[in-house]
Each structure stands twice: as structure tokens, then as C-alpha cells.
Design an enzyme around this catalytic site. Structure first.
Site, PDB file in Angstrom:
ATOM      1  CE  LYS A 108      59.512  33.473 -18.411  1.00 52.55           C
ATOM      2  NZ  LYS A 108      60.193  34.097 -19.615  1.00 52.55           N
ATOM      3  CE  LYS A 190      64.086  27.931 -16.597  1.00 53.70           C
ATOM      4  NZ  LYS A 190      64.177  28.397 -17.746  1.00 53.70           N
ATOM      5  CE  LYS A 193      69.023  34.700 -18.694  1.00 54.86           C
ATOM      6  NZ  LYS A 193      67.969  34.491 -19.545  1.00 54.86           N
TER       7      LYS A 193
HETATM    8  P1  TYM Z   1      66.592  32.069 -21.878  1.00 50.03           P
HETATM    9  O1  TYM Z   1      67.247  33.405 -21.792  1.00 50.03           O
HETATM   10  O2  TYM Z   1      65.580  31.996 -20.907  1.00 50.03           O
HETATM   11  O3  TYM Z   1      67.483  30.701 -21.787  1.00 50.03           O
HETATM   12  C1  TYM Z   1      68.595  30.707 -22.912  1.00 50.03           C
HETATM   13  C2  TYM Z   1      69.051  29.019 -23.005  1.00 50.03           C
HETATM   14  O4  TYM Z   1      69.498  28.693 -21.683  1.00 50.03           O
HETATM   15  C3  TYM Z   1      68.715  27.566 -21.790  1.00 50.03           C
HETATM   16  N1  TYM Z   1      68.538  27.208 -20.315  1.00 50.03           N
HETATM   17  C4  TYM Z   1      68.988  26.227 -19.417  1.00 50.03           C
HETATM   18  N2  TYM Z   1      69.678  25.314 -20.004  1.00 50.03           N
HETATM   19  C5  TYM Z   1      70.188  24.218 -18.878  1.00 50.03           C
HETATM   20  N3  TYM Z   1      69.756  24.421 -17.693  1.00 50.03           N
HETATM   21  C6  TYM Z   1      69.226  25.346 -17.261  1.00 50.03           C
HETATM   22  N4  TYM Z   1      69.039  25.446 -15.773  1.00 50.03           N
HETATM   23  C7  TYM Z   1      68.556  26.501 -18.066  1.00 50.03           C
HETATM   24  N5  TYM Z   1      68.119  27.546 -18.140  1.00 50.03           N
HETATM   25  C8  TYM Z   1      68.231  28.050 -19.372  1.00 50.03           C
HETATM   26  C9  TYM Z   1      67.400  27.715 -22.389  1.00 50.03           C
HETATM   27  O5  TYM Z   1      66.701  26.410 -22.575  1.00 50.03           O
HETATM   28  C10 TYM Z   1      67.769  28.334 -23.476  1.00 50.03           C
HETATM   29  O6  TYM Z   1      68.220  27.454 -24.495  1.00 50.03           O
HETATM   30  N6  TYM Z   1      63.092  31.609 -25.127  1.00 50.03           N
HETATM   31  C11 TYM Z   1      64.685  31.272 -25.188  1.00 50.03           C
HETATM   32  C12 TYM Z   1      65.183  32.362 -25.938  1.00 50.03           C
HETATM   33  C13 TYM Z   1      64.920  32.355 -27.418  1.00 50.03           C
HETATM   34  C14 TYM Z   1      64.992  31.450 -28.363  1.00 50.03           C
HETATM   35  C15 TYM Z   1      64.910  31.928 -29.757  1.00 50.03           C
HETATM   36  C16 TYM Z   1      65.857  30.157 -28.410  1.00 50.03           C
HETATM   37  C17 TYM Z   1      64.300  33.458 -28.114  1.00 50.03           C
HETATM   38  N7  TYM Z   1      64.089  33.022 -29.356  1.00 50.03           N
HETATM   39  C18 TYM Z   1      64.656  30.984 -30.745  1.00 50.03           C
HETATM   40  C19 TYM Z   1      65.767  29.412 -29.430  1.00 50.03           C
HETATM   41  C20 TYM Z   1      65.165  29.765 -30.586  1.00 50.03           C
HETATM   42  C21 TYM Z   1      65.052  31.239 -23.812  1.00 50.03           C
HETATM   43  O7  TYM Z   1      64.601  30.498 -22.995  1.00 50.03           O
HETATM   44  O8  TYM Z   1      65.993  32.102 -23.384  1.00 50.03           O
END
Ligand code: TYM
Length: 326
Positions: A108, A190, A193
Site C-alpha cells: 500500500k 490478487k 476492490k
Molecule cells: P478487506 O476488506 O481488504 O478484505 C476482506 C476479506 O476479504 C478477503 N479477501 C480475499 N479473499 C480471497 N481472494 C481475494 N482476492 C481477496 N481479497 C480480499 C480478505 O482476506 C479479508 O478476509 N484487514 C481486513 C479487515 C479487517 C479484519 C479485522 C479481518 C479489519 N479488522 C479483524 C479480520 C479480523 C481486510 O483485509 O479487509
């Protein structure tokens, strides 16, 4: 059980197969907390009106995917102030070196070179605070978040060693298939969004035609054999998507498409995904028209979360020696 998604844009099918889909089976068995991580989202600049809209849309998506507010606490992270408060304490248990080595921070920082803010570096510590506040045993996430959950484990162990048993040491829960969906245009990346290429990601809100078009344009290779292997990342990714949406293994998916060409294969993947998304989209639309209901769900979720979070934080404050009156 604890997990969260950031309201930083439309969700992709990666967010669904890597995270939300796996939460559904858990809600009957575990005490679950699922948050909308708006505090994480602002580590990258967000348009305020968009952030509010995405927060509400994400709440509706959680429900439309099948999360039941009677069984789990669905809430907005910023509604529970203990997340920020515990994060501060945990900051004093996290080394700058380990935070700066996090892969996501490095990625990032490159992507947002004009805004490498402290929050971006603190992101995994806030995540540790999320998880540890609820004494979670398991954290169902996609592969990209594994390193962050491991850091949360290290912080928990470090704190417990210093002050005695306080936190549970959480484990990441990562499904074999669907935990790392790749970009349809460049499988080395990957699916995200925020990809600038509009054909790279399939969003949960994409209509059938858009889904079909994106899969049709997905990058493959020239040998026209539908099988998974390291030198066929595009085809492997499509097989992963298919298997995750059908609920079979990649090996079973390979058998289904044995002897069939890529055109046929891509069409089937697109149709499978569109079929799963259609009812979710209809339900999300219905829920978004009922603001009072959504607000009620989020309020109830925050109240449940607050009770647990307050208990843990007050224990932490006592342990570290904050004077709390007689
Ligand atoms: P975020 O919004 O980036 O992603 C949310 C979840 O989606 C999974 N993910 C994927 N899984 C498979 N293939 C992909 N291409 C892909 N892109 C995203 C991420 O692994 C995630 O599980 N930091 C976290 C949000 C968060 C969180 C937490 C998670 C905040 N606090 C505490 C667990 C525990 C996140 O990546 O959000």
C-alpha cells in the site's frame, strides 16, 4: 469468532469466497462478531459520502449473504470506541520493525506513495485490537490477511507473557479453495476492490451481462486444456472461482470440464457466479430500502459488541496499571 471487511468500495467475489461465505457456516456453532471496518478504510482516503454509503451497503450485503443478526453481532467498528483504545495499548507492544515489514503495508505504501500515513502502518495493530477485544479463537480470512492475524497472535502472546493470561491467542481460519482469488486480467495480482482495470474484478453488484463479459475476457493461455497448474495461473484461478461457487474441489471441477474448450468453460464459470449473485443482489436491494431496519441491526450489534469490548478493555487497563479509582 471475529472477522471484518472494509467498506472501501464494492465487494469482489474474492471478499465473498475468501471471507463472508465461510462465516455463514460458523454462525450456528460459534459466538460470532463481524464488523464493518470503517476505521481501517480511512487509512486510504475515502470520500465521506461514499464511505457512509458503502458502510450501509456492506451491512445489507452481510445480511443478504445470509448472516443472521440474531446469531451474530453485526456492527460498525467506529461505533465501539474500545477498538481505538485497545489499539493504543497494543501499539506499545508492537515493534516498528515488525509493523514496517508487513507485506500489505509495503504494497500500500507503494500504491499510495503520496499518503504513507501512520494509520497505514498501524493497520495491523488496529486489527489485532479488533480480534483480541472479543477474545476470538478463530479469524476466518483470505490468504492476504494471514500475516496480520499472525501478528495479532504475537502481540497477544507478548502481552500475556508480561501481564499474565489476558488474551486468547487467535488462529487464522483459511479455506483451501477460494481464499486467494486472483485478478481476471493479471493472475499474478490478487483480485482487489480498488484495481484500476474494470475487467480485473467481478463485483457482488455486477449484473449478469457484466459478469459474463468479465469472465469471457479473463486471461487464460493458449493450450486450451482446463486443468490447474502453476504454469496456467489464469485457468487455475477460474477453476478456483468455479469450485468455490459450486462448493466442489478444484479436482472435481477439472473433471467436469475435461475435454471442453475455454469458451465453454468461461461461460459455465460466468453462469455459475451470476446464479449465486442474483438472489444476493435482490435481497441487498430490498434491505437497502429499509434504512430503519438496517440501523436497528447495526445498533443491536454495536450494543452486543460494546459489552464484551468494555469488559476486555477494563481488564487490560487494570493489568497495565491505569488507575481506575477505588
Ligand atoms: P478487506 O476488506 O481488504 O478484505 C476482506 C476479506 O476479504 C478477503 N479477501 C480475499 N479473499 C480471497 N481472494 C481475494 N482476492 C481477496 N481479497 C480480499 C480478505 O482476506 C479479508 O478476509 N484487514 C481486513 C479487515 C479487517 C479484519 C479485522 C479481518 C479489519 N479488522 C479483524 C479480520 C479480523 C481486510 O483485509 O479487509
Amino acid at each position: 469468532m471475529y472477522s471484518a471487511v472494509q467498506p472501501s468500495g464494492n465487494l469482489t467475489i474474492g471478499n465473498y469466497t475468501g471471507a463472508i461465505r465461510n462465516w455463514l457456516a460458523m454462525q450456528d456453532e460459534y459466538d460470532c462478531f463481524f464488523a464493518i471496518a470503517d476505521m481501517h478504510a480511512i487509512t486510504v482516503r475515502q470520500e465521506p459520502a461514499e464511505l457512509r454509503r458503502h458502510t450501509l451497503e456492506l451491512a445489507a450485503t452481510y445480511l443478504a449473504c445470509g448472516l443472521d443478526p440474531q446469531k451474530c453481532a453485526l456492527y460498525v467498528q467506529s461505533h465501539v470506541p474500545q477498538h481505538a483504545e485497545l489499539c493504543w495499548v497494543l501499539n506499545t507492544f508492537t515493534y516498528v520493525g515488525e509493523a514496517s515489514r508487513m507485506t500489505q503495508f509495503k504494497d500500500k505504501s507503494q500504491k499510495h506513495a503520496d499518503n504513507i500515513n501512520m494509520g497505514l502502518m498501524d493497520y495491523p495493530v488496529l486489527m489485532a485490537a479488533d480480534i483480541l477485544l472479543y477474545l476470538a479463537d478463530y479469524v476466518p480470512v483470505g490468504v492476504d490477511q494471514k500475516q496480520h492475524v499472525e501478528l495479532a497472535r504475537d502481540i497477544a502472546i507478548r502481552f500475556n507473557n508480561r501481564y499474565g493470561e489476558t488474551f486468547r491467542v487467535p488462529e487464522p481460519l483459511i479455506k483451501r479453495d477460494g481464499a486467494s482469488i486472483r485478478s481476471l486480467q493479471d493472475p499474478a495480482k490478487k483480485m482487489s476492490k480498488s484495481d484500476e482495470n474494470p475487467n480485473a474484478a467481478v463485483f457482488l453488484t455486477d449484473d449478469r451481462d457484466t459478469v459474463m463479459r468479465k469472465f469471457k475476457r479473463a486471461v487464460t493461455d493458449s493450450d486450451n486444456r482446463v486443468c490447474a497448474s502453476e504454469d496456467k495461473p489464469g485457468v487455475t484461478n477460474l477453476l478456483t472461482v468455479y469450485s468455490a461457487f459450486v462448493g466442489c474441489t478444484v479436482e472435481e471441477a477439472e473433471k467436469t470440464f475435461e475435454g471442453r474448450g475455454y469458451g465453454d468453460f468461461k461461460l459455465a464459470v460466468g453462469e455459475t457466479v451470476a446464479d449465486v449473485l442474483a438472489p444476493i443482489q435482490a435481497e441487498q436491494k430490498r434491505l437497502l430500502a429499509d434504512r430503519a431496519y438496517l440501523d436497528g441491526v447495526l445498533k443491536g450489534g454495536a450494543e452486543r459488541a460494546y459489552k464484551v469490548a468494555r469488559r476486555t478493555l477494563s481488564k487490560v487497563y487494570r493489568k497495565v496499571g491505569f488507575y481506575q479509582g477505588d
